[in-house]
Each structure stands twice: as structure tokens, then as C-alpha cells.
Design a protein around this motif. Structure first.
Motif, PDB file in Angstrom:
ATOM      1  N   LYS A   1       0.869  -1.181   0.000  1.00 23.40           N
ATOM      2  CA  LYS A   1       0.000   0.000   0.000  1.00 23.40           C
ATOM      3  C   LYS A   1       0.905   1.230   0.000  1.00 23.40           C
ATOM      4  O   LYS A   1       1.847   1.324   0.770  1.00 23.40           O
ATOM      5  N   ILE A   2       0.595   2.159  -0.890  1.00 21.63           N
ATOM      6  CA  ILE A   2       1.368   3.383  -1.028  1.00 21.63           C
ATOM      7  C   ILE A   2       0.453   4.565  -0.723  1.00 21.63           C
ATOM      8  O   ILE A   2      -0.657   4.648  -1.257  1.00 21.63           O
ATOM      9  N   GLU A   3       0.899   5.470   0.129  1.00 24.56           N
ATOM     10  CA  GLU A   3       0.104   6.666   0.397  1.00 24.56           C
ATOM     11  C   GLU A   3       0.369   7.694  -0.687  1.00 24.56           C
ATOM     12  O   GLU A   3       1.512   8.053  -0.958  1.00 24.56           O
ATOM     13  N   VAL A   4      -0.702   8.132  -1.321  1.00 23.14           N
ATOM     14  CA  VAL A   4      -0.633   9.160  -2.363  1.00 23.14           C
ATOM     15  C   VAL A   4      -1.604  10.286  -1.994  1.00 23.14           C
ATOM     16  O   VAL A   4      -2.479  10.105  -1.162  1.00 23.14           O
ATOM     17  N   ILE A   5      -1.433  11.406  -2.647  1.00 18.78           N
ATOM     18  CA  ILE A   5      -2.285  12.568  -2.380  1.00 18.78           C
ATOM     19  C   ILE A   5      -3.203  12.798  -3.580  1.00 18.78           C
ATOM     20  O   ILE A   5      -2.748  12.843  -4.725  1.00 18.78           O
ATOM     21  N   GLY A   6      -4.500  12.927  -3.317  1.00 18.99           N
ATOM     22  CA  GLY A   6      -5.473  13.181  -4.384  1.00 18.99           C
ATOM     23  C   GLY A   6      -5.181  14.508  -5.070  1.00 18.99           C
ATOM     24  O   GLY A   6      -4.894  15.497  -4.391  1.00 18.99           O
ATOM     25  N   PRO A   7      -5.260  14.555  -6.393  1.00 15.22           N
ATOM     26  CA  PRO A   7      -4.892  15.756  -7.135  1.00 15.22           C
ATOM     27  C   PRO A   7      -5.851  16.940  -6.952  1.00 15.22           C
ATOM     28  O   PRO A   7      -5.437  18.081  -7.032  1.00 15.22           O
ATOM     29  N   LYS A   8      -7.100  16.671  -6.685  1.00 14.68           N
ATOM     30  CA  LYS A   8      -8.088  17.754  -6.565  1.00 14.68           C
ATOM     31  C   LYS A   8      -8.273  18.202  -5.122  1.00 14.68           C
ATOM     32  O   LYS A   8      -8.332  19.391  -4.842  1.00 14.68           O
ATOM     33  N   THR A   9      -8.381  17.231  -4.221  1.00 14.69           N
ATOM     34  CA  THR A   9      -8.715  17.549  -2.836  1.00 14.69           C
ATOM     35  C   THR A   9      -7.505  17.656  -1.916  1.00 14.69           C
ATOM     36  O   THR A   9      -7.599  18.252  -0.854  1.00 14.69           O
ATOM     37  N   GLY A  10      -6.404  17.030  -2.311  1.00 16.53           N
ATOM     38  CA  GLY A  10      -5.234  16.991  -1.436  1.00 16.53           C
ATOM     39  C   GLY A  10      -5.367  15.966  -0.320  1.00 16.53           C
ATOM     40  O   GLY A  10      -4.528  15.897   0.569  1.00 16.53           O
ATOM     41  N   ASN A  11      -6.434  15.161  -0.379  1.00 14.64           N
ATOM     42  CA  ASN A  11      -6.643  14.123   0.636  1.00 14.64           C
ATOM     43  C   ASN A  11      -5.690  12.960   0.409  1.00 14.64           C
ATOM     44  O   ASN A  11      -5.404  12.597  -0.731  1.00 14.64           O
ATOM     45  N   PRO A  12      -5.228  12.321   1.485  1.00 17.20           N
ATOM     46  CA  PRO A  12      -4.371  11.140   1.325  1.00 17.20           C
ATOM     47  C   PRO A  12      -5.206   9.894   1.022  1.00 17.20           C
ATOM     48  O   PRO A  12      -6.340   9.767   1.487  1.00 17.20           O
ATOM     49  N   TYR A  13      -4.637   9.010   0.225  1.00 21.13           N
ATOM     50  CA  TYR A  13      -5.263   7.729  -0.123  1.00 21.13           C
ATOM     51  C   TYR A  13      -4.217   6.639   0.012  1.00 21.13           C
ATOM     52  O   TYR A  13      -3.025   6.874  -0.184  1.00 21.13           O
ATOM     53  N   GLN A  14      -4.664   5.427   0.312  1.00 24.16           N
ATOM     54  CA  GLN A  14      -3.804   4.250   0.353  1.00 24.16           C
ATOM     55  C   GLN A  14      -4.144   3.399  -0.868  1.00 24.16           C
ATOM     56  O   GLN A  14      -5.181   2.733  -0.896  1.00 24.16           O
ATOM     57  N   PHE A  15      -3.291   3.441  -1.880  1.00 22.35           N
ATOM     58  CA  PHE A  15      -3.515   2.701  -3.118  1.00 22.35           C
ATOM     59  C   PHE A  15      -2.505   1.570  -3.227  1.00 22.35           C
ATOM     60  O   PHE A  15      -1.446   1.606  -2.608  1.00 22.35           O
ATOM     61  N   ASN A  16      -2.826   0.577  -4.056  1.00 25.33           N
ATOM     62  CA  ASN A  16      -1.928  -0.564  -4.276  1.00 25.33           C
ATOM     63  C   ASN A  16      -0.878  -0.247  -5.335  1.00 25.33           C
ATOM     64  O   ASN A  16      -1.140   0.491  -6.273  1.00 25.33           O
ATOM     65  N   GLU A  17       0.273  -0.884  -5.170  1.00 26.40           N
ATOM     66  CA  GLU A  17       1.319  -0.819  -6.187  1.00 26.40           C
ATOM     67  C   GLU A  17       1.148  -2.022  -7.112  1.00 26.40           C
ATOM     68  O   GLU A  17       0.916  -3.137  -6.646  1.00 26.40           O
ATOM     69  N   TYR A  18       1.241  -1.787  -8.417  1.00 24.45           N
ATOM     70  CA  TYR A  18       1.080  -2.831  -9.422  1.00 24.45           C
ATOM     71  C   TYR A  18       2.272  -2.843 -10.359  1.00 24.45           C
ATOM     72  O   TYR A  18       2.979  -1.839 -10.496  1.00 24.45           O
ATOM     73  N   GLU A  19       2.426  -3.981 -11.037  1.00 22.14           N
ATOM     74  CA  GLU A  19       3.395  -4.023 -12.132  1.00 22.14           C
ATOM     75  C   GLU A  19       2.800  -4.814 -13.283  1.00 22.14           C
ATOM     76  O   GLU A  19       1.973  -5.702 -13.084  1.00 22.14           O
ATOM     77  N   ILE A  20       3.189  -4.396 -14.484  1.00 20.24           N
ATOM     78  CA  ILE A  20       2.833  -5.128 -15.692  1.00 20.24           C
ATOM     79  C   ILE A  20       4.141  -5.545 -16.344  1.00 20.24           C
ATOM     80  O   ILE A  20       5.164  -4.854 -16.224  1.00 20.24           O
ATOM     81  N   ARG A  21       4.109  -6.689 -17.027  1.00 16.80           N
ATOM     82  CA  ARG A  21       5.336  -7.234 -17.609  1.00 16.80           C
ATOM     83  C   ARG A  21       5.133  -7.554 -19.074  1.00 16.80           C
ATOM     84  O   ARG A  21       4.183  -8.236 -19.441  1.00 16.80           O
ATOM     85  N   SER A  22       6.056  -7.055 -19.879  1.00 23.04           N
ATOM     86  CA  SER A  22       6.130  -7.449 -21.285  1.00 23.04           C
ATOM     87  C   SER A  22       7.431  -8.218 -21.434  1.00 23.04           C
ATOM     88  O   SER A  22       8.249  -8.226 -20.511  1.00 23.04           O
ATOM     89  N   PRO A  23       7.674  -8.863 -22.564  1.00 25.37           N
ATOM     90  CA  PRO A  23       8.950  -9.566 -22.739  1.00 25.37           C
ATOM     91  C   PRO A  23      10.163  -8.617 -22.623  1.00 25.37           C
ATOM     92  O   PRO A  23      11.236  -9.040 -22.226  1.00 25.37           O
ATOM     93  N   GLU A  24       9.962  -7.337 -22.922  1.00 27.27           N
ATOM     94  CA  GLU A  24      11.068  -6.379 -22.927  1.00 27.27           C
ATOM     95  C   GLU A  24      11.279  -5.669 -21.596  1.00 27.27           C
ATOM     96  O   GLU A  24      12.387  -5.234 -21.288  1.00 27.27           O
ATOM     97  N   LYS A  25      10.218  -5.474 -20.811  1.00 24.53           N
ATOM     98  CA  LYS A  25      10.357  -4.672 -19.592  1.00 24.53           C
ATOM     99  C   LYS A  25       9.247  -4.934 -18.589  1.00 24.53           C
ATOM    100  O   LYS A  25       8.228  -5.527 -18.909  1.00 24.53           O
ATOM    101  N   THR A  26       9.487  -4.433 -17.388  1.00 27.86           N
ATOM    102  CA  THR A  26       8.500  -4.439 -16.317  1.00 27.86           C
ATOM    103  C   THR A  26       8.234  -2.994 -15.933  1.00 27.86           C
ATOM    104  O   THR A  26       9.161  -2.214 -15.757  1.00 27.86           O
ATOM    105  N   VAL A  27       6.959  -2.635 -15.821  1.00 26.03           N
ATOM    106  CA  VAL A  27       6.553  -1.280 -15.484  1.00 26.03           C
ATOM    107  C   VAL A  27       5.798  -1.318 -14.167  1.00 26.03           C
ATOM    108  O   VAL A  27       4.921  -2.163 -13.969  1.00 26.03           O
ATOM    109  N   THR A  28       6.125  -0.395 -13.267  1.00 28.08           N
ATOM    110  CA  THR A  28       5.484  -0.317 -11.953  1.00 28.08           C
ATOM    111  C   THR A  28       4.696   0.987 -11.847  1.00 28.08           C
ATOM    112  O   THR A  28       5.150   2.029 -12.301  1.00 28.08           O
ATOM    113  N   PHE A  29       3.511   0.896 -11.236  1.00 29.38           N
ATOM    114  CA  PHE A  29       2.687   2.085 -11.006  1.00 29.38           C
ATOM    115  C   PHE A  29       1.797   1.848  -9.802  1.00 29.38           C
ATOM    116  O   PHE A  29       1.683   0.735  -9.289  1.00 29.38           O
TER     117      PHE A  29
END
Length: 83
Positions: free
Chosen positions: A34-62
């Protein structure tokens, strides 16, 4: 520790690319972190999940999750860019 920056409000199944990969074309592997992020409009904190997607060439995290207004927000590490 990575710093996460708001990237966009995303719509399910509407093309959205991170590092050249359309995130909807890949399975999102949840890291169980769980990653704490700040909402862009309200400035409220949120606890969102970290994900990754994988292709044969690379792994991307968001970080993604649903805001209180029902919209899905996506965050990227500060040094990453949207292509």
C-alpha cells in the motif's frame, strides 16, 4: 523510498500507455504494498496498491486506486514518464 506523482485519471479499457505499454493489455500484478498518495483535486491522502505489468522487454510499476468520487487515479514514480 520512491516518490509517487499523480499521472492521470484513467478510464477502464480506454488506452493508457506507461513507458509505451498500454496498461489495459496486461495483467496487473499486485505487489501487496500500500502506497500513500495525495489526491490531485482535494489533497486528501489515499492508500492505493502498487502494481506491475510485464512485457517480454520490460517491467513497469505504477500505483492505482479509486478516489472517493469513483474515478481511478494512476501514479508513477517521479523519474518515470508517460509515453
Amino acid at each position: 523510498m520512491a516518490s509517487w506523482k499523480f499521472a492521470s485519471i484513467i478510464e477502464e479499457d480506454k488506452e493508457f500507455k506507461v513507458e509505451g505499454l498500454n496498461i489495459w493489455n496486461y495483467y496487473w500484478h499486485c505487489s501487496d504494498r500500500k502506497i500513500e498518495v495525495i489526491g490531485p483535486k482535494t489533497g486528501n491522502p489515499y492508500q492505493f496498491n502498487e502494481y506491475e505489468i510485464r512485457s517480454p522487454e520490460k517491467t513497469v510499476t505504477f500505483v492505482a486506486g479509486e478516489f472517493s468520487d469513483g474515478k481511478i487515479g494512476l501514479y508513477l514514480k517521479e523519474e518515470e514518464s508517460i509515453n
